[in-house]
Design a protein around this motif. Structure first.
Motif, PDB file in Angstrom:
ATOM      1  N   UNK A 110       0.485  -1.437   0.469  1.00 60.38           N
ATOM      2  CA  UNK A 110      -0.025   0.219  -0.140  1.00 60.38           C
ATOM      3  C   UNK A 110       0.816   1.338   0.314  1.00 60.38           C
ATOM      4  N   UNK A 111       2.000   0.747   0.457  1.00 58.83           N
ATOM      5  CA  UNK A 111       3.127   2.236   0.617  1.00 58.83           C
ATOM      6  C   UNK A 111       4.406   2.154   0.158  1.00 58.83           C
ATOM      7  N   UNK A 112       5.114   2.784  -0.426  1.00 57.53           N
ATOM      8  CA  UNK A 112       6.219   2.281  -0.778  1.00 57.53           C
ATOM      9  C   UNK A 112       6.833   3.512  -0.077  1.00 57.53           C
ATOM     10  N   UNK A 113       8.275   3.003   0.536  1.00 58.59           N
ATOM     11  CA  UNK A 113       9.773   3.154   1.134  1.00 58.59           C
ATOM     12  C   UNK A 113      10.801   4.670   0.170  1.00 58.59           C
ATOM     13  N   UNK A 114      10.434   5.091   1.032  1.00 62.48           N
ATOM     14  CA  UNK A 114      11.788   6.782   0.108  1.00 62.48           C
ATOM     15  C   UNK A 114      12.921   6.079  -0.119  1.00 62.48           C
ATOM     16  N   UNK A 115      13.506   5.513   0.992  1.00 66.40           N
ATOM     17  CA  UNK A 115      14.580   4.842   0.148  1.00 66.40           C
ATOM     18  C   UNK A 115      15.109   3.746  -0.696  1.00 66.40           C
ATOM     19  N   UNK A 116      13.476   3.137  -1.015  1.00 73.87           N
ATOM     20  CA  UNK A 116      13.359   1.837  -1.868  1.00 73.87           C
ATOM     21  C   UNK A 116      13.919   3.405  -3.825  1.00 73.87           C
ATOM     22  N   UNK A 117      13.574   4.260  -3.594  1.00 74.47           N
ATOM     23  CA  UNK A 117      13.879   5.189  -4.305  1.00 74.47           C
ATOM     24  C   UNK A 117      15.604   5.984  -4.270  1.00 74.47           C
ATOM     25  N   UNK A 118      15.827   5.709  -3.279  1.00 76.54           N
ATOM     26  CA  UNK A 118      17.617   6.526  -3.375  1.00 76.54           C
ATOM     27  C   UNK A 118      18.992   5.793  -4.219  1.00 76.54           C
ATOM     28  N   UNK A 119      18.111   4.456  -4.697  1.00 72.55           N
ATOM     29  CA  UNK A 119      19.291   3.552  -5.323  1.00 72.55           C
ATOM     30  C   UNK A 119      18.872   3.810  -6.901  1.00 72.55           C
ATOM     31  N   UNK A 120      20.474   4.388  -7.128  1.00 70.04           N
ATOM     32  CA  UNK A 120      20.079   5.461  -7.700  1.00 70.04           C
ATOM     33  C   UNK A 120      21.130   4.506  -9.422  1.00 70.04           C
TER      34      UNK A 120
END
Length: 130
Positions: free
Chosen positions: A17-27
């Motif tokens: 239901x919710x995506x963690x913000x650190x998921x998108x810190x993976x460059x």
């Protein structure tokens, strides 16, 4: 395992239901597949994915995209976007701000029959109604 070096993540059918913000810190992340979940909102942090090329969000509960896509400085490498089987009632105008987007699937949403897309790079647009 160092998750920061992952290039692909597939997490289908997980009731997310919710995506963690650190998921998108993976460059290094290039492909993100989150089909058949319960995602209502995409976090603004998702826009910080500099190398994301393919985003599959088929069959979730999305009605809108992050507003900060308006600025045009986000998701600049995104080529394929799958938003089919969601809850969009109108075409997200942010789609016109994705400079490399060539494939877009908006099938089976609640869109009006009159859909105008003004992104000149799109080669494939799929909009089917059931």
């Amino acid at each position: 395992m160092d998750t920061l070096n992952l290039t692909s993540i597939v997490a289908n059918n997980n009731s997310i239901t919710v995506l963690p913000d650190d998921l998108f810190s993976m460059t290094s992340l290039q492909v993100l597949v989150l089909s058949h979940n319960l995602i209502f909102v995409l976090p603004e942090g998702m826009l910080k994915s500099p190398n994301l090329k393919v985003l599959v969000l088929t069959d979730n509960r999305l009605e809108t995209l992050p507003g900060s896509l308006e600025g045009g400085a986000a998701l600049t490498e995104l080529v394929q976007l799958y938003l089919d089987k969601n809850h969009f009632h109108c075409l997200p105008k942010q789609l016109n701000r994705l400079p490399r987007l060539t494939h877009l699937d908006l099938s089976n949403n609640y869109l009006s029959k009159q859909v105008l897309i003004s992104n000149p790079n799109l080669n494939v647009v799929v909009i089917k109604w059931c």
